[in-house]
Every structure is written in structure tokens, then in C-alpha cells.
Write a protein that holds these residues in place. Structure first.
Motif, short mmCIF file in Angstrom:
data_model
loop_
_atom_site.label_atom_id
_atom_site.label_comp_id
_atom_site.label_asym_id
_atom_site.label_seq_id
_atom_site.Cartn_x
_atom_site.Cartn_y
_atom_site.Cartn_z
N VAL A 69 0.87 -1.19 0.00
CA VAL A 69 0.00 0.00 0.00
C VAL A 69 0.90 1.23 0.00
N ASP A 70 0.61 2.22 -0.87
CA ASP A 70 1.42 3.44 -0.88
C ASP A 70 0.84 4.48 0.08
N ILE A 71 1.64 5.51 0.38
CA ILE A 71 1.23 6.52 1.37
C ILE A 71 0.00 7.30 0.92
N ALA A 72 -0.10 7.58 -0.38
CA ALA A 72 -1.27 8.33 -0.88
C ALA A 72 -2.56 7.56 -0.63
N SER A 73 -2.53 6.24 -0.86
CA SER A 73 -3.71 5.40 -0.60
C SER A 73 -4.04 5.38 0.89
N PHE A 74 -2.97 5.27 1.71
CA PHE A 74 -3.16 5.24 3.16
C PHE A 74 -3.70 6.59 3.64
N ALA A 75 -3.23 7.67 3.02
CA ALA A 75 -3.70 9.01 3.39
C ALA A 75 -5.19 9.16 3.10
N ILE A 76 -5.64 8.57 1.99
CA ILE A 76 -7.08 8.63 1.65
C ILE A 76 -7.88 7.83 2.69
N ALA A 77 -7.36 6.65 3.05
CA ALA A 77 -8.02 5.85 4.10
C ALA A 77 -8.04 6.63 5.41
N GLY A 78 -6.91 7.30 5.70
CA GLY A 78 -6.82 8.13 6.91
C GLY A 78 -7.82 9.27 6.90
N SER A 79 -8.02 9.87 5.72
CA SER A 79 -8.97 10.99 5.63
C SER A 79 -10.39 10.54 5.94
N VAL A 80 -10.71 9.28 5.58
CA VAL A 80 -12.04 8.74 5.88
C VAL A 80 -12.20 8.56 7.39
N VAL A 81 -11.13 8.05 8.06
CA VAL A 81 -11.16 7.89 9.52
C VAL A 81 -11.32 9.26 10.19
N ILE A 180 -9.97 19.39 7.36
CA ILE A 180 -8.67 18.74 7.13
C ILE A 180 -8.86 17.43 6.38
N ALA A 181 -9.87 16.65 6.78
CA ALA A 181 -10.16 15.37 6.13
C ALA A 181 -10.48 15.58 4.65
N ALA A 182 -11.27 16.62 4.37
CA ALA A 182 -11.65 16.91 2.98
C ALA A 182 -10.41 17.30 2.15
N ARG A 183 -9.53 18.13 2.74
CA ARG A 183 -8.33 18.57 2.03
C ARG A 183 -7.38 17.39 1.78
N LEU A 184 -7.22 16.55 2.81
CA LEU A 184 -6.34 15.39 2.71
C LEU A 184 -6.84 14.43 1.62
N PHE A 185 -8.15 14.24 1.58
CA PHE A 185 -8.75 13.34 0.58
C PHE A 185 -8.53 13.87 -0.84
N THR A 186 -8.85 15.14 -1.06
CA THR A 186 -8.75 15.71 -2.41
C THR A 186 -7.29 15.76 -2.89
N ALA A 187 -6.36 16.14 -1.99
CA ALA A 187 -4.94 16.24 -2.36
C ALA A 187 -4.38 14.88 -2.80
N ASN A 188 -4.69 13.85 -2.03
CA ASN A 188 -4.13 12.53 -2.32
C ASN A 188 -4.90 11.78 -3.40
N ALA A 189 -6.19 12.06 -3.54
CA ALA A 189 -6.97 11.46 -4.62
C ALA A 189 -6.45 11.97 -5.96
N THR A 190 -6.14 13.29 -6.01
CA THR A 190 -5.57 13.89 -7.22
C THR A 190 -4.24 13.23 -7.56
N SER A 191 -3.41 13.01 -6.54
CA SER A 191 -2.10 12.37 -6.72
C SER A 191 -2.24 10.96 -7.29
N LEU A 192 -3.20 10.20 -6.76
CA LEU A 192 -3.43 8.83 -7.23
C LEU A 192 -3.93 8.81 -8.67
N ILE A 193 -4.85 9.73 -8.99
CA ILE A 193 -5.40 9.81 -10.36
C ILE A 193 -4.26 10.10 -11.35
N GLU A 194 -3.36 11.03 -10.97
CA GLU A 194 -2.22 11.37 -11.82
C GLU A 194 -1.32 10.16 -12.04
N GLN A 195 -1.11 9.37 -10.98
CA GLN A 195 -0.27 8.16 -11.08
C GLN A 195 -0.88 7.16 -12.05
#
Length: 200
Positions: A69-81, A180-195
């Protein structure tokens, strides 16, 4: 990402961890434990929680690699928590239930899950996706210093803030945590989409 000290990153990480640890919001729980005759050792609780959080901060990467699991994916999971924790604080509902069998208050529920639980673990690794490690560690140390002070002065803080004050503080940080959860989700979701687009 810069690897050095950055005051703005330190403040941002401090606020995120402050909201997640929510030691002010935990004062009613701590007082309830004391009324039930369950002693709370402030120094022991702070040191054990700090050790667990630092351990997860440094070893969390290895655990993620183990499960691929990469950090961006974990960050998205973290944003949900974080989102669910924010809902708990804002709506006065219980999503994360503590039904453990241990009756020692310093370790359970104070250290785990209140201080070093799923929320704080996921937050630390989520922050690593955005901030330099030194700033996160300093923010964590400052927060644990604050946790120790609050635990030592629980009765006095409740008298100063009153039940209404604690209620307002909890709601305020619930809204911050939601943002913060919303910002964390959008930032890392964008990163994953780019990947994914680069892979294609």
C-alpha cells in the motif's frame, strides 16, 4: 518535498494532531474514569502514547510496503477515519466503540484508543504524504507535552472551561478536522489519479 524544518508545516501538523488527539474533548471521559475509581497516571500515559506513535511513524512505512500500500492510498483511508472522527465530535454520536476487556484506565482507554488509536496512527502516516518528518515529529512532541499538562490539570481545566466550554471546543475542532479530512482526501486522490494516468 523539503526535508528541513518549516515553521508553517510545524503549525499545520500541530493543529491536525491537536484536533485528532482531542485531549480537551477527552476530559469528560477522564473525569468519568476517575469517578469510577480508575486511576490515570499522566506521565506514564504520555510516554507510552508517544512511544507507540513514534514507533508507528517510523515503522508504518515498512508495514505499508509489506501489504503493498502506498502513502497516498493510506492518506485517503486516513482521511475517511478523520472524517468519521469529525462526525463523532460534531454530531455527538459514537462510531468507534471501545469494547476491550482491559480495565486499567491509563492504558485502556486513555493511551489506546484515545491517544494512540486508529485515528492518530492514520493521521501520522497521512501527514507524511504532505510534510517533512522533522516538522511532524516536533508537532507530535509539542502535542504530547500539551497532553501531559492537560492530564495533570484535568480537574482545574474542567472548572475553567466548564462543561459548556469543553462542548464548544470539541465542536470547533470537529469542524476543523472535517475540513482537514476533505483537504487530505482531495490532495491525495488527485495524486493517485495522476499516477494512474501516467501508468496508462
Amino acid at each position: 518535498m523539503m526535508a528541513g524544518f518549516d515553521f508553517q508545516e510545524l503549525i499545520s501538523a500541530f493543529i491536525v494532531l491537536f484536533a485528532v488527539l482531542d485531549i480537551i474533548g477527552a476530559i469528560p471521559i477522564i473525569l468519568d474514569l476517575k469517578q469510577k475509581g480508575r486511576s490515570v497516571n499522566a506521565l506514564k500515559a504520555t510516554l507510552i502514547a508517544l512511544a507507540l506513535l513514534l514507533g508507528f511513524f517510523f515503522a508504518g512505512d515498512m508495514m505499508l510496503k509489506l501489504f503493498q500500500v502506498d502513502i497516498a492510498s493510506f492518506a485517503i483511508a486516513g482521511s475517511v477515519v478523520l472524517f468519521l472522527m469529525a462526525l463523532e465530535m460534531i454530531l455527538d454520536i459514537e462510531i468507534f466503540k471501545n469494547t476491550g476487556p482491559i480495565q486499567e484506565a491509563t492504558l485502556v482507554p486513555l493511551v489506546f484508543p484515545l491517544l494512540a488509536g486508529a485515528g492518530s496512527f492514520t493521521t501520522l502516516l497521512s501527514l507524511r504524504a504532505e510534510y517533512a518528518s522533522i516538522n511532524i515529529i516536533l508537532a507530535l512532541l509539542l502535542n504530547m507535552g500539551w497532553v501531559y499538562i492537560v492530564l495533570k490539570m484535568t480537574d482545574r481545566i474542567e472548572r475553567i472551561l466548564g462543561k459548556g466550554g469543553i462542548y464548544v471546543v470539541r465542536k470547533f475542532f470537529g469542524i476543523i478536522l472535517l475540513a482537514i479530512a476533505a483537504r487530505l482526501f482531495t490532495a491525495n486522490a488527485t495524486s493517485l489519479i495522476e499516477q494512474f494516468q501516467m501508468i496508462k
